[in-house]
Write a protein that holds these residues in place. Sequence first.
Motif, PDB file in Angstrom:
ATOM      1  N   ASP A 106       0.850  -1.185   0.000  1.00  0.00           N
ATOM      2  CA  ASP A 106       0.000   0.000   0.000  1.00  0.00           C
ATOM      3  C   ASP A 106       0.890   1.240   0.000  1.00  0.00           C
ATOM      4  N   LYS A 107       0.614   2.183  -0.872  1.00  0.00           N
ATOM      5  CA  LYS A 107       1.444   3.375  -0.989  1.00  0.00           C
ATOM      6  C   LYS A 107       0.583   4.605  -1.224  1.00  0.00           C
ATOM      7  N   VAL A 108       0.870   5.688  -0.504  1.00  0.00           N
ATOM      8  CA  VAL A 108       0.222   6.976  -0.735  1.00  0.00           C
ATOM      9  C   VAL A 108       1.192   7.843  -1.537  1.00  0.00           C
ATOM     10  N   ILE A 109       0.767   8.220  -2.738  1.00  0.00           N
ATOM     11  CA  ILE A 109       1.643   8.957  -3.650  1.00  0.00           C
ATOM     12  C   ILE A 109       1.146  10.392  -3.790  1.00  0.00           C
ATOM     13  N   ASN A 143      -4.648  15.931  -2.869  1.00  0.00           N
ATOM     14  CA  ASN A 143      -3.576  15.885  -3.877  1.00  0.00           C
ATOM     15  C   ASN A 143      -2.721  14.632  -3.743  1.00  0.00           C
ATOM     16  N   GLU A 144      -3.383  13.464  -3.725  1.00  0.00           N
ATOM     17  CA  GLU A 144      -2.646  12.218  -3.546  1.00  0.00           C
ATOM     18  C   GLU A 144      -3.451  11.039  -4.076  1.00  0.00           C
ATOM     19  N   ALA A 145      -2.733   9.946  -4.278  1.00  0.00           N
ATOM     20  CA  ALA A 145      -3.377   8.691  -4.685  1.00  0.00           C
ATOM     21  C   ALA A 145      -2.962   7.594  -3.723  1.00  0.00           C
ATOM     22  N   SER A 146      -3.937   6.853  -3.210  1.00  0.00           N
ATOM     23  CA  SER A 146      -3.667   5.686  -2.371  1.00  0.00           C
ATOM     24  C   SER A 146      -3.740   4.454  -3.279  1.00  0.00           C
ATOM     25  N   VAL A 147      -2.609   3.778  -3.422  1.00  0.00           N
ATOM     26  CA  VAL A 147      -2.512   2.671  -4.364  1.00  0.00           C
ATOM     27  C   VAL A 147      -2.112   1.392  -3.651  1.00  0.00           C
ATOM     28  N   SER A 148      -2.859   0.314  -3.898  1.00  0.00           N
ATOM     29  CA  SER A 148      -2.487  -1.019  -3.433  1.00  0.00           C
ATOM     30  C   SER A 148      -2.088  -1.835  -4.663  1.00  0.00           C
ATOM     31  N   PHE A 149      -0.933  -2.497  -4.579  1.00  0.00           N
ATOM     32  CA  PHE A 149      -0.464  -3.235  -5.740  1.00  0.00           C
ATOM     33  C   PHE A 149       0.333  -4.471  -5.335  1.00  0.00           C
TER      34      PHE A 149
END
Length: 214
Positions: A106-109, A143-149
């Motif tokens: 999980d990453k907050v970009i 102003n961010e994207a929470s991405v699970s990959f």
Amino acid sequence: MDKTDVHSRAVDIIEDLGDNAITDSKDSTAQAEVIPINGMTCQSCVKSITNAVSSLSGILNITVSLENKEASISFDSNKVSKSTIIETIENCGFDVPLTSDISMVDKVIPINGMTCQSCVRSITNAVSSLSGILNITVSLENNEASVSFDSNKITLSTIIETIEDCGFDVPLTSDISMVDKVIPINGMTCQSCVRSITNAVSLLPGIVNITHQI
């Protein structure tokens, strides 16, 4: 009929005409999921799933891949849930398997340059089309994207490059002191355990990245 009802009805009408309505509301939550599907054998199966899911309120985009046995779906989570989408696919006669062999990150970009929901959809659709993306929620307000990959299939640098290719800027975080730590954990039995730990730890200030395996 008050203004909220009128606005909501107008959005529904525009979407019924085949266009995704661009709203000024910052609380519209664009989310993307890649859903594995078993049982597809031809383009007729692809069209069946595409038409059924597209008919749901809140669906922004869907791309069904027969080759990869999956559907990449962008939707407004305020209007439709992932479970409803899965149920719709299964009602078409297909099976949505549980994914237990992934290494989830999980990453907050942070993202600079977003101005409207069209920007949100552009990033959501581009990133969700990448192999290995499990979930993405783009926040215009923060102003961010929470991405699970799945880090076995895709790297963070590839995700960032895709966002920048959409015309947005991902600022470098060079003012942090990075520490990598492997922490053994007993008692995990399933992906629900993994997600529970991921979500809890990710909320802590200073967390840059967390990866775990059962």
